[in-house]
Design an enzyme around this catalytic site. Structure first.
Site, PDB file in Angstrom:
ATOM      1  N   ARG A  48      -3.763  -6.287   3.270  1.00 58.86           N
ATOM      2  CA  ARG A  48      -3.251  -5.109   3.992  1.00 58.86           C
ATOM      3  C   ARG A  48      -3.109  -5.367   5.485  1.00 58.86           C
ATOM      4  O   ARG A  48      -3.735  -4.723   6.323  1.00 58.86           O
ATOM      5  CB  ARG A  48      -4.147  -3.909   3.694  1.00 58.86           C
ATOM      6  CG  ARG A  48      -4.201  -3.672   2.194  1.00 58.86           C
ATOM      7  CD  ARG A  48      -4.906  -2.446   1.803  1.00 58.86           C
ATOM      8  NE  ARG A  48      -4.134  -1.253   2.141  1.00 58.86           N
ATOM      9  CZ  ARG A  48      -4.606  -0.027   1.925  1.00 58.86           C
ATOM     10  NH1 ARG A  48      -5.806   0.116   1.422  1.00 58.86           N
ATOM     11  NH2 ARG A  48      -3.888   1.029   2.254  1.00 58.86           N
ATOM     12  N   ARG A  63     -14.005   9.694  -0.772  1.00 59.42           N
ATOM     13  CA  ARG A  63     -13.070   9.512   0.352  1.00 59.42           C
ATOM     14  C   ARG A  63     -11.778  10.265   0.110  1.00 59.42           C
ATOM     15  O   ARG A  63     -11.105  10.685   1.037  1.00 59.42           O
ATOM     16  CB  ARG A  63     -12.749   8.018   0.518  1.00 59.42           C
ATOM     17  CG  ARG A  63     -13.907   7.178   0.965  1.00 59.42           C
ATOM     18  CD  ARG A  63     -13.433   5.791   1.303  1.00 59.42           C
ATOM     19  NE  ARG A  63     -12.222   5.861   2.129  1.00 59.42           N
ATOM     20  CZ  ARG A  63     -11.422   4.819   2.349  1.00 59.42           C
ATOM     21  NH1 ARG A  63     -11.679   3.657   1.791  1.00 59.42           N
ATOM     22  NH2 ARG A  63     -10.356   4.948   3.100  1.00 59.42           N
TER      23      ARG A  63
HETATM   24  C1  EPZ Z   1      -0.490   3.971   2.290  1.00 62.51           C
HETATM   25  O1  EPZ Z   1      -1.186   2.790   2.627  1.00 62.51           O
HETATM   26  C2  EPZ Z   1      -1.492   4.871   1.592  1.00 62.51           C
HETATM   27  N1  EPZ Z   1      -2.578   5.208   2.520  1.00 62.51           N
HETATM   28  C3  EPZ Z   1      -2.043   4.161   0.355  1.00 62.51           C
HETATM   29  O2  EPZ Z   1      -2.905   5.075  -0.305  1.00 62.51           O
HETATM   30  C4  EPZ Z   1      -0.871   3.829  -0.565  1.00 62.51           C
HETATM   31  O3  EPZ Z   1      -1.354   3.112  -1.684  1.00 62.51           O
HETATM   32  C5  EPZ Z   1       0.165   2.988   0.185  1.00 62.51           C
HETATM   33  O4  EPZ Z   1       0.583   3.676   1.380  1.00 62.51           O
HETATM   34  C6  EPZ Z   1       1.402   2.713  -0.652  1.00 62.51           C
HETATM   35  O5  EPZ Z   1       1.987   3.921  -1.054  1.00 62.51           O
HETATM   36  C7  EPZ Z   1      -2.367   6.178   3.442  1.00 62.51           C
HETATM   37  O6  EPZ Z   1      -1.290   6.743   3.542  1.00 62.51           O
HETATM   38  C8  EPZ Z   1      -3.526   6.509   4.335  1.00 62.51           C
HETATM   39  P1  EPZ Z   1       1.786   0.226   3.024  1.00 62.51           P
HETATM   40  P2  EPZ Z   1      -0.499   1.731   3.641  1.00 62.51           P
HETATM   41  O7  EPZ Z   1       1.781  -0.133   4.471  1.00 62.51           O
HETATM   42  O8  EPZ Z   1       0.385   2.428   4.591  1.00 62.51           O
HETATM   43  C9  EPZ Z   1       2.260  -4.480   3.074  1.00 62.51           C
HETATM   44  C10 EPZ Z   1      -4.806   5.726  -1.479  1.00 62.51           C
HETATM   45  O9  EPZ Z   1      -5.281   5.353  -2.559  1.00 62.51           O
HETATM   46  N2  EPZ Z   1       2.221  -4.379   4.545  1.00 62.51           N
HETATM   47  O10 EPZ Z   1       2.873   1.106   2.515  1.00 62.51           O
HETATM   48  O11 EPZ Z   1      -1.591   0.865   4.181  1.00 62.51           O
HETATM   49  C11 EPZ Z   1       0.935  -4.106   2.433  1.00 62.51           C
HETATM   50  O12 EPZ Z   1       0.062  -5.222   2.417  1.00 62.51           O
HETATM   51  C12 EPZ Z   1      -4.285   4.703  -0.504  1.00 62.51           C
HETATM   52  O13 EPZ Z   1      -4.693   6.926  -1.127  1.00 62.51           O
HETATM   53  C13 EPZ Z   1       2.379  -5.529   5.312  1.00 62.51           C
HETATM   54  O14 EPZ Z   1       2.541  -6.627   4.785  1.00 62.51           O
HETATM   55  O15 EPZ Z   1       0.391   0.872   2.651  1.00 62.51           O
HETATM   56  C14 EPZ Z   1       1.364  -3.675   1.051  1.00 62.51           C
HETATM   57  O16 EPZ Z   1       1.493  -4.820   0.232  1.00 62.51           O
HETATM   58  C15 EPZ Z   1      -4.484   3.289  -0.996  1.00 62.51           C
HETATM   59  N3  EPZ Z   1       2.348  -5.421   6.665  1.00 62.51           N
HETATM   60  C16 EPZ Z   1       2.748  -3.052   1.277  1.00 62.51           C
HETATM   61  O17 EPZ Z   1       3.171  -3.521   2.559  1.00 62.51           O
HETATM   62  C17 EPZ Z   1       2.187  -4.209   7.287  1.00 62.51           C
HETATM   63  O18 EPZ Z   1       2.185  -4.174   8.540  1.00 62.51           O
HETATM   64  C18 EPZ Z   1       2.745  -1.522   1.321  1.00 62.51           C
HETATM   65  O19 EPZ Z   1       1.713  -1.140   2.186  1.00 62.51           O
HETATM   66  C19 EPZ Z   1       2.011  -3.056   6.500  1.00 62.51           C
HETATM   67  C20 EPZ Z   1       2.049  -3.163   5.135  1.00 62.51           C
END
Ligand code: EPZ
Length: 419
Positions: free
Chosen positions: A122, A398
């Protein structure tokens, strides 16, 4: 260490209300840092992550007053500091969401790098890339992001991949930047839309809301407002799966069926009878076992990754074989081995779980590893014969508001112990 003890086998029935969305209230609380006056946030869920966010804001000098009926007043007019310490950020990665607002309104921020977590590395590179595109000077040193900007300027940002909090951080930063920003390949999750509507309620000028191209015209200042957080679609979906997995009939009110199209379609495919109204969803399984379904997670409006673990539990007791493919996070199958301990027949092949439904699961001690994995273990325990003990349930607290009370209202035999 808190545990939940569940004696399964009861078809759930009754009515519960959905709480406000965790993944909407967290960015909105961070977004109050943008306002030069008090903000009232309503329909705030009672969650540990909300408490953590209030502590984080409080340490910055934000005035927080708990109001009546799940509302809080947040006044970030005067801050003491713009610092987000590791000790808080490590418990809640979403703390990264204060970075954009602090930089936009105060020109400086020192925020701990959020570590990884059970479901993946992440990284936050997309957040930092976008802020640099807006003219921020970003240094990552000693585990902290140290960012400064005299005044952010509008930029065109193309997100390499869809990122929910990445889109949210950059949208908040752009709302007070000089000039106009465009975010391409933006996340379209309802929680992103809710944040955009909140920013516009404070006087922001965001267009393209709900699409993958957001156009944000920076303004000189944002004022306080009175805003109600949208319902939690993942909590709603979790309780609908609880009804489906136990063969019961449950109505979830104070929710919004339009947020759950992909999930409702899969529940109907699994054999559930679904009825909906403006702010309620009823699922009736009529005492039947679910049919196996195939799931492939992807960004909204596709099937949400936050419902993946719950459907692994549903498939575990379904008639047939279902496949569940996780395309968003690289390690989001920690629940599989725990559900197997209850007697499930699941083979992991790369990022796909092949789940052959079994006649029944049998209760056993299992361990929660992350928020939605915890939910899937509880769902499995609700249908397993005998007693299931779910350990490390601080994960569940949480993101689920009063989960054992809501399930007990529906007839579940579930209790929390602290031994
Ligand atoms: C949000 O997380 C949610 N959390 C997560 O919910 C949810 O699973 C996720 O979005 C996907 O829908 C909140 O909104 C607080 P992403 P987020 O950035 O924003 C990669 C729950 O259970 N990525 O959309 O952290 C990342 O590694 C939680 O309620 C990068 O590579 O997720 C992932 O593979 C868990 N670089 C993909 O993108 C970055 O800078 C999507 O992650 C950012 C993300």
């Amino acid at each position: 260490m808190n545990k939940l003890i569940i004696n399964g086998g009861i078809p759930l029935s009754g009515t519960i209300r959905a709480s406000g969305s965790k993944n909407a209230v967290l960015p909105i609380l961070a977004g109050t840092l943008l306002a030069d006056g008090p903000v009232i946030v309503r329909n705030v869920p009672h969650l540990h992550d909300v408490t953590t966010t209030m502590e984080l804001l409080g340490r910055m000098g934000v005035q927080i007053t708990i109001g009546e009926k799940m509302s809080i007043e947040v006044d970030a007019t005067h801050l003491k500091n713009t610092f987000a310490p590791y000790e808080l950020v490590k418990t809640m990665r979403a703390s990264i969401l204060v970075l954009g607002p602090l930089l936009a309104r105060h020109g400086t921020a020192e925020v701990s790098l959020p570590g990884g977590c059970a479901i993946g590395a992440r990284p936050v590179n997309l957040h930092l890339m976008g802020l640099e595109a807006m003219g921020a000077d970003i240094r990552v040193e000693e585990g902290y992001i140290r960012a400064t900007a005299k005044r952010l300027k509008g930029a065109r940002i193309v997100m390499d991949q869809v990122s929910v909090t990445g889109t949210e951080n950059l949208m908040m930063a752009a709302s007070l930047a000089k000039g106009t920003s465009v975010i391409e390949n933006a996340a379209r999750e309802p929680e992103v839309t809710d944040l955009a509507n909140f920013i516009n309620a404070m006087g922001g000028k965001i267009k393209g809301i709900g699409t993958d191209t957001l156009r944000i015209e920076g303004v000189e200042n944002l004022t306080g407002c009175d805003y109600r957080v949208l319902p939690d679609r993942i909590e709603t979906g979790t309780y609908l799966v609880a009804a489906a997995i136990t063969g019961g009939k449950v109505l979830v009110k104070d929710t919004d069926p339009r947020l759950l199209d992909a999930v409702l379609a899969k529940l109907e495919e699994a054999g559930a009878i679904i009825d909906i109204g403006d702010d309620w969803i009823e699922l009736d399984m009529e005492g039947r076992k679910p049919r196996s379904v195939n799931i492939r997670t992807a960004p909204y409006p596709a099937f949400p990754t936050d419902m993946q673990a719950q459907f692994c539990a549903l498939n575990a007791v379904a008639s047939g074989t279902g496949s569940v493919t996780e395309t968003v996070f690289e390690n989001r199958f920690m629940h599989i081995q725990e559900i197997v301990r209850l007697g499930a027949n699941i083979q992991l092949e790369g990022n796909t779980a092949i789940i052959k439904g079994v006649a029944n699961l049998n209760g056993a001690p299992v361990m929660a590893t992350d928020l939605r994995a915890s939910a899937s273990l509880i769902l499995a325990g609700l249908v397993a014969k005998g007693e299931t003990i779910v350990e490390r349930i601080y994960h569940i607290d949480r993101g689920y508001d009063h989960i054992e009370e809501k399930l007990a209202c529906l007839g579940a035999r579930i209790r929390r112990t602290t031994d």
